[in-house]
Design a protein around this motif. Sequence first.
Motif, PDB file in Angstrom:
ATOM      1  N   ALA A  76       0.829  -1.209   0.000  1.00 17.00           N
ATOM      2  CA  ALA A  76       0.000   0.000   0.000  1.00 17.00           C
ATOM      3  C   ALA A  76       0.865   1.261   0.000  1.00 17.00           C
ATOM      4  O   ALA A  76       0.585   2.212  -0.734  1.00 17.00           O
ATOM      5  N   ALA A  77       1.930   1.258   0.792  1.00 15.27           N
ATOM      6  CA  ALA A  77       2.790   2.441   0.861  1.00 15.27           C
ATOM      7  C   ALA A  77       3.480   2.704  -0.467  1.00 15.27           C
ATOM      8  O   ALA A  77       3.560   3.848  -0.928  1.00 15.27           O
ATOM      9  N   ARG A  78       3.973   1.646  -1.109  1.00 12.23           N
ATOM     10  CA  ARG A  78       4.633   1.847  -2.405  1.00 12.23           C
ATOM     11  C   ARG A  78       3.654   2.379  -3.442  1.00 12.23           C
ATOM     12  O   ARG A  78       3.989   3.241  -4.245  1.00 12.23           O
ATOM     13  N   MET A  79       2.439   1.848  -3.435  1.00 18.17           N
ATOM     14  CA  MET A  79       1.444   2.323  -4.398  1.00 18.17           C
ATOM     15  C   MET A  79       1.079   3.773  -4.140  1.00 18.17           C
ATOM     16  O   MET A  79       0.927   4.558  -5.064  1.00 18.17           O
ATOM     17  N   LEU A  80       0.927   4.149  -2.876  1.00 18.49           N
ATOM     18  CA  LEU A  80       0.586   5.528  -2.554  1.00 18.49           C
ATOM     19  C   LEU A  80       1.687   6.484  -2.978  1.00 18.49           C
ATOM     20  O   LEU A  80       1.418   7.571  -3.499  1.00 18.49           O
ATOM     21  N   VAL A  81       2.945   6.095  -2.774  1.00 16.52           N
ATOM     22  CA  VAL A  81       4.066   6.961  -3.163  1.00 16.52           C
ATOM     23  C   VAL A  81       4.082   7.144  -4.679  1.00 16.52           C
ATOM     24  O   VAL A  81       4.323   8.246  -5.176  1.00 16.52           O
ATOM     25  N   HIS A  82       3.774   6.082  -5.427  1.00 17.76           N
ATOM     26  CA  HIS A  82       3.808   6.196  -6.891  1.00 17.76           C
ATOM     27  C   HIS A  82       2.645   6.997  -7.461  1.00 17.76           C
ATOM     28  O   HIS A  82       2.681   7.375  -8.629  1.00 17.76           O
ATOM     29  N   ALA A  95      10.012   9.343   3.225  1.00 17.95           N
ATOM     30  CA  ALA A  95       9.142   8.966   4.348  1.00 17.95           C
ATOM     31  C   ALA A  95       8.932   7.460   4.371  1.00 17.95           C
ATOM     32  O   ALA A  95       8.925   6.839   5.444  1.00 17.95           O
ATOM     33  N   PHE A  96       8.771   6.856   3.193  1.00 20.75           N
ATOM     34  CA  PHE A  96       8.603   5.397   3.104  1.00 20.75           C
ATOM     35  C   PHE A  96       9.849   4.696   3.643  1.00 20.75           C
ATOM     36  O   PHE A  96       9.754   3.777   4.452  1.00 20.75           O
ATOM     37  N   GLY A  97      11.020   5.146   3.210  1.00 23.37           N
ATOM     38  CA  GLY A  97      12.267   4.548   3.685  1.00 23.37           C
ATOM     39  C   GLY A  97      12.463   4.737   5.180  1.00 23.37           C
ATOM     40  O   GLY A  97      12.893   3.812   5.884  1.00 23.37           O
ATOM     41  N   ALA A  98      12.143   5.930   5.683  1.00 25.79           N
ATOM     42  CA  ALA A  98      12.295   6.193   7.117  1.00 25.79           C
ATOM     43  C   ALA A  98      11.330   5.329   7.926  1.00 25.79           C
ATOM     44  O   ALA A  98      11.700   4.782   8.972  1.00 25.79           O
ATOM     45  N   ALA A  99      10.094   5.208   7.450  1.00 24.47           N
ATOM     46  CA  ALA A  99       9.120   4.370   8.155  1.00 24.47           C
ATOM     47  C   ALA A  99       9.543   2.904   8.125  1.00 24.47           C
ATOM     48  O   ALA A  99       9.421   2.189   9.128  1.00 24.47           O
ATOM     49  N   LEU A 100      10.060   2.463   6.992  1.00 20.55           N
ATOM     50  CA  LEU A 100      10.523   1.079   6.870  1.00 20.55           C
ATOM     51  C   LEU A 100      11.692   0.825   7.829  1.00 20.55           C
ATOM     52  O   LEU A 100      11.693  -0.153   8.585  1.00 20.55           O
TER      53      LEU A 100
END
Length: 190
Positions: free
Chosen positions: A8-14, A28-33
Amino acid sequence: GGGAFMTAARMLVHLIPPSPQRMAGIAAFGAALAGGMSAAPWLAGALVGLEAWSALFLVLAVPAALAGVLAWRYLPASGATLDGTPSGFHLADGIVLASAAFLVLYTLQRLGYDWYGERNRAVAGLLAGLGAVAWFLGSHARRKLPFLKMEMLRSRRFVTGLLVFGLCYALLGAFNAALPQLVQRVLGVP
């Protein structure tokens, strides 16, 4: 439990158009991961130490609900891809692809344990999974509206991203194996 969040996060970022905001989304995705992967062992260890391991499921329920709300709110409900072209999802293809992925990954994981005792079953599972992948690819290539755009898999950009992702995953795997041992032995954390 975090697999749904990753997708879901990858799709939202794209969905963010190429811009500084997309780079902020990727950061933000990388930091959250990284934050989640760093905090999870500590939290799991604390909950197990308190004999409240079942709370791990509750800990995942809150972010899962949040990810579900964000995906429901922002991901497009239509069958169109991000570039606007239509995509056709066929349930049989999805079931075969999911089964193939499970069989291949499960048997590869079990090969280290079953090679000497259950070699024939492990090899049969692997061949069945690879056969299902081949069936999916052949069936999928004949569709007018394919679910997956296979020509994208040959692009230089995709292959480069896959190599970088693989390297990062290998590093994360090494940290996941080494870091808990260091924390336990060096810092004395149970």
